[in-house]
Design an enzyme around this catalytic site. Structure first.
Site, PDB file in Angstrom:
ATOM      1  N   ARG A 160      45.414  33.274  50.289  1.00  0.00           N
ATOM      2  CA  ARG A 160      46.797  33.056  50.667  1.00  0.00           C
ATOM      3  C   ARG A 160      47.209  33.940  51.832  1.00  0.00           C
ATOM      4  NH1 ARG A 160      50.032  34.669  46.101  1.00  0.00           N
ATOM      5  NH2 ARG A 160      48.600  33.356  44.920  1.00  0.00           N
ATOM      6  N   HIS A 201      27.172  37.107  27.751  1.00  0.00           N
ATOM      7  CA  HIS A 201      26.114  38.093  28.008  1.00  0.00           C
ATOM      8  C   HIS A 201      25.213  38.330  26.790  1.00  0.00           C
ATOM      9  CE1 HIS A 201      28.382  38.642  31.524  1.00  0.00           C
ATOM     10  NE2 HIS A 201      29.256  39.525  31.078  1.00  0.00           N
TER      11      HIS A 201
END
Lengths: 406, 507
Positions: free
Chosen positions: B62, B261
């Site tokens: 942005r 994980h």
């Protein structure tokens, strides 16, 4: 920590290593190889510095074998071994032993080195200068899985390349070959991007830089097209131009660091191709310890088969040392089938062969080879060759000297 | 593409794998991950000569930046965080392909500009239309970006170019949302062009698990229920939630860490030998073992969740989770989770796998410990072996990567006394420095199209199938326990192992 030992033996050196390790509190070592550097006093500092830098990637026991020159008959008969043992912060991430050999023992360096090799770990021997012509049959070279030479530092690089091809034994490798890995990688990447046939190649670089010949031979060997070797003022390799069925592909590096890759029909692109430090070359060399078949194949292609080679003046000296330069031609045409035992078979350097085989001081044959032609050539040319060939190392020496004086 | 290239030869192992002509577009380029990991990784790759000439990096965010501002930000990020030394000529190579596109995710004009930028790069840099889109964006913005990419034809591959999507966790917050997300992505990108980053899998030690198990003869024979007593997989962090309150609350440790994980690590430790090291064969084995994971019958007994309370951590006073800024004081979100699972197959039947993770624990560490059974008979008397623990093989994933083997040894002296000693292999010692960052490896793999180290859709969905019942149970039963910050978790977790006659390792 540093332990100095004078008039010592390998057994005492081993004891000092254990003692040093105990003292700094790390008896367990994770060293992955033994690196033996065979050099003279003049080059020892730079070589050791490069090895220590490389040891950050490959923790190793580094043995620096320095053969001291004996200046009188008395020196030659008495023999002595001095050692400097460095562990901990003084030795990179591994251990370093600097061995100075005086008198007779310098002809039997292997007897000092053998007891100091790490158990069950690969051995790499590196000759920064004055490499034997047949590394595998050198008494120290015979201890190693990997023998690293550097034709770049030789008096007659191109002739030495031919000799290397002749004596090639799996496990031999040369830093001139290591130097061109980024070039080879970029050229391969360039050919990945097009689907055309290469028709001819030109490799341009400074004179007396065996890397140019090796790159040219590799290209010729892989592409089966005529490869032209042309000269420029350097630094190092300056350009590779490939003519292909869909236009030319050029990789051009004028300044030794940033290159431009131009492929016809595609925008030109900048490519970082910096000339690397010796430590980086050694680190790359230690990464793989298996025989480098690609190197063997490129080397055996034969310097003399390159078009427009830079070696005319040297080959014209041939009559004086008849067999030596002839040999590679004879053996390199049927190169592939005699791979396993070129060393003892190659009759060419017959006058020198016995020397490395039994009693050889490692440096002797190379010195001989270097001296012999130098005598015969115009002295000016020889010095010119030396200065060109040693340009980079010389510069490095000065910087490191500075560091040393601090 | 390389098979026909005469300069490529499999025997020539010095030549690195260089990605073909391509570019990387990063959405959310102003974020932390992008600055600390992605940009440095791109530079490190370039520095190691692994990026193609003309590689292009496009930032999308942005901020009102020009190309030069963006280049400056990358420059600073690289200088600060890159692993390899800064070299001007490498930077010169990279900077030529750097572009910035300003806009928000719902701004059609911005995506039109992005499209033009990509077309311009194809012309100027020869990227050949090959682009990977790295979505480093909050989960909420995800569908918008994907749809925008589709709408503006940015995801359309032609015959000889590719478009890939790289997405970060979380891959949903339960099975249902994961399936929705997968549906959304696969509608736009082909399944084999979607790369889910689990940065743990890019770590050298994690890849080394495969080498340890399948390249050696000495470990595999004991890698089964006959010798292994249990396996502990730990991932501990010493930090709190920091500024991530908005993301973390409602998600919790189990969803944040165990689902991806820890279950991936479990799969690698427990799977059978894949028929080859290619992506399909690996995924097949991982899927198989994840499918065989069985949850304990009594979830209240064999799972623990907790929240950190105020306490002292490493000499600093820290606040409790419920007092953190932006956290609902009644939050039931877990910052610590420990679960026990078993694997129903011949190799592992009856061997418990204990997985735990948490924030504000003793120190930052990730490790996998394979704890072996005791010797069936000991010729030594009990006093001699009093101090002897169980043998263990510990894979230390981070920090101080390596492998430790723990076994008993005689204490020097006249009496027979046996004590634990450890034998260490440290990456930092045997191969110092060469270990690339996980993101380097993963970004390179994306550009090469090599999906070995990326979890597949099925793996993600199976992991949620494992975790969902636990989360449901936690939602409806009681509240999380509390543990003082800086300790190794709540007493309940210790009790959970004690009931099985075991104890947690102190990692």
């Amino acid at each position: 920590m540093k332990i100095d030992l004078t008039d010592t033996t390998a057994g005492k050196v081993n004891k000092a290593l254990v003692q040093g390790r105990r003292a700094i509190g790390t008896p367990a070592v994770g060293m992955v190889l033994t690196l033996v550097i065979v050099t003279d006093e003049e080059n020892a500092y730079d070589a050791l510095k490069a090895a220590n830098d490389a040891s950050r990637e490959h923790p190793s026991r580094t043995l620096v074998v320095i053969k001291r020159v004996s200046r009188s008959p008395r020196d030659r008969t008495s023999s002595r071994l001095d050692a400097e043992v460095r562990v901990g912060a003084d030795a990179g991430t591994g251990e370093t032993v600097v061995l100075r050999l005086y008198g007779e023992v310098s002809d039997h360096a292997q007897s000092v080195v053998l007891p100091l090799l790490l158990p069950d770990a690969p051995v790499v021997v590196w000759w920064p200068v004055n490499a034997p012509l047949d590394p595998a049959n050198d008494p120290l070279g015979a201890l190693a899985q990997r023998r690293v030479t550097d034709t770049y530092a030789a008096e007659h690089p191109v002739r030495e390349l031919a000799a290397r091809a002749d004596a090639y034994t799996p496990g031999d490798t040369d830093l001139s070959w290591t130097r061109i890995t980024p070039w080879r990688s970029m050229l391969a990447a360039a050919l990945d991007q097009v689907t055309c046939e290469v028709e001819s190649v030109e490799v341009e670089g400074e004179e007396f830089n065996p890397s140019c010949e090796l790159l040219a031979m590799w290209l010729a060997d892989r592409l089966h097209v005529p490869v032209q070797r042309s000269q420029s003022s350097g630094p190092g390799l300056t350009a590779v131009r490939m003519a292909t069925t869909c236009g030319s592909i050029t990789l051009d590096r004028a300044d030794g660091s940033l290159a431009t890759l131009s492929i016809e029909g595609q925008p030109a692109r900048a490519v970082a191709l910096k000339r690397r430090e010796t430590s980086e070359l050694i680190a790359e060399e230690l990464r793989r310890l298996d025989p480098d078949d690609t190197y063997a194949s490129a080397l055996r292609f034969g310097v003399e088969r390159l078009a427009g080679k830079a070696t005319e003046p040297e080959t014209s000296e041939a009559p004086e040392a008849p067999e030596a330069p002839e040999a590679p031609e004879a053996s390199s045409s049927p190169s592939t089938d005699e791979a396993p035992a070129p060393a003892d078979e190659a009759p060419a350097p017959a006058d020198e062969a016995p020397v490395p085989a039994d009693e050889a001081p490692a440096a002797a044959p190379a010195e001989e080879a270097a001296k012999a032609p130098a005598k015969k050539t115009a002295a000016t040319k020889a010095t010119a060759a030396r200065t060109t060939a040693k340009k980079t190392p010389a510069k490095k020496t000065t910087t490191s000297r500075k560091a040393a004086t601090k | 593409m390389s098979s026909s290239n005469p300069l490529r030869d499999t025997a020539d192992r010095r030549l690195p794998r260089i990605a073909g002509p391509s570019g990387l577009v990063i959405f959310g380029v102003t974020g932390d991950l992008s600055r600390k990991k992605l940009m440095p990784a791109v530079y490190d790759l370039a520095n190691r000569g692994l990026l193609p000439p003309g590689f292009s990096l496009v930032g999308f965010a942005r901020r009102e930046w020009e190309h030069e501002d963006f280049a400056q930000v990358v420059h600073d990020a690289v200088k600060e965080h890159a692993r390899t030394p800064f070299r001007e000529e490498v930077w010169q190579q990279l900077i030529q392909g750097m572009r910035f596109v300003q806009g928000t995710f719902d701004d059609d004009d911005a995506f039109v500009r992005l499209r033009h930028t990509i077309e311009e790069l194809d012309q100027a840099q020869g990227t050949g239309g090959n682009f990977a889109f790295y979505l480093s964006v909050p989960p909420g913005a995800f569908p918008v970006v994907i749809q925008q990419l589709k709408k503006h034809g940015l995801a359309d591959q032609t015959k000889d170019s590719w478009r890939r999507a790289v997405i970060e966790k979380p891959f949903g917050h339960d099975l249902k949302s994961a399936e929705e997300l997968n549906g959304l992505v696969h509608e736009v990108f082909a399944p084999d062009q979607v790369f889910r980053i689990d940065h743990y899998l890019g770590k050298e030690t994690v890849q080394n698990i495969l080498a340890l198990r399948f390249a050696n003869q000495m470990f595999e024979p004991i890698w089964n229920r006959s010798y292994v007593d249990h396996i502990q997989i730990t991932m501990a962090e010493d930090i709190g939630i920091g500024g991530r309150a908005g993301y973390y609350d409602g998600i919790g440790a189990a969803r944040d860490v165990i689902q991806n994980h820890l279950l991936q690590l479990l799969a690698l430790m427990a799977m059978e030998e894949p028929s080859s090291f290619d992506a399909d064969a690996l995924a097949a084995e991982k899927t198989k073992v994840l499918g065989a994971v069985r949850l304990p019958k009594d979830l209240g007994r064999d799972t623990v969740r907790a929240q950190y309370a105020a306490g002292w951590q490493g000499g600093a006073k820290v606040t409790g989770y419920l007092e953190e800024e932006g956290i609902d004081p009644n939050s039931k979100t877990d910052t610590y989770a420990a679960i026990k699972v078993e694997i129903d197959n011949r190799r592992w039947a009856g061997v418990p796998f204990y997985l735990r993770t948490g924030k504000r624990l003793g120190r930052r560490v990730t490790e996998i410990a394979v704890v072996f059974q005791r010797a069936p008979h000991s010729p030594f008397d009990t006093t001699a072996t009093e101090e002897l623990g169980s043998n263990a093989i510990v894979v230390r994933v981070q920090p101080d990567e390596g492998v430790t083997v723990r076994f008993g040894s005689k204490v020097p002296g006249t009496s027979m006394e046996i004590r634990d000693v450890s034998m260490d292999f440290a990456y930092g010692e045997s191969f110092t420095e060469s270990s690339p960052e996980a993101y380097e490896r993963l970004i390179l793999d994306v550009l090469l199209g090599d999906s070995n180290l990326f979890p597949r859709t099925e793996e993600v969905e199976l992991s949620w199938k494992i975790l969902d019942p636990i989360e449901e149970y936690w939602d409806t039963h009681g509240r999380p326990a509390q543990y003082p910050a800086g300790t190794w978790g709540p007493d309940e977790a210790d009790e959970m192992l004690e009931r099985d006659g075991r104890s947690w390792r102190r990692p």
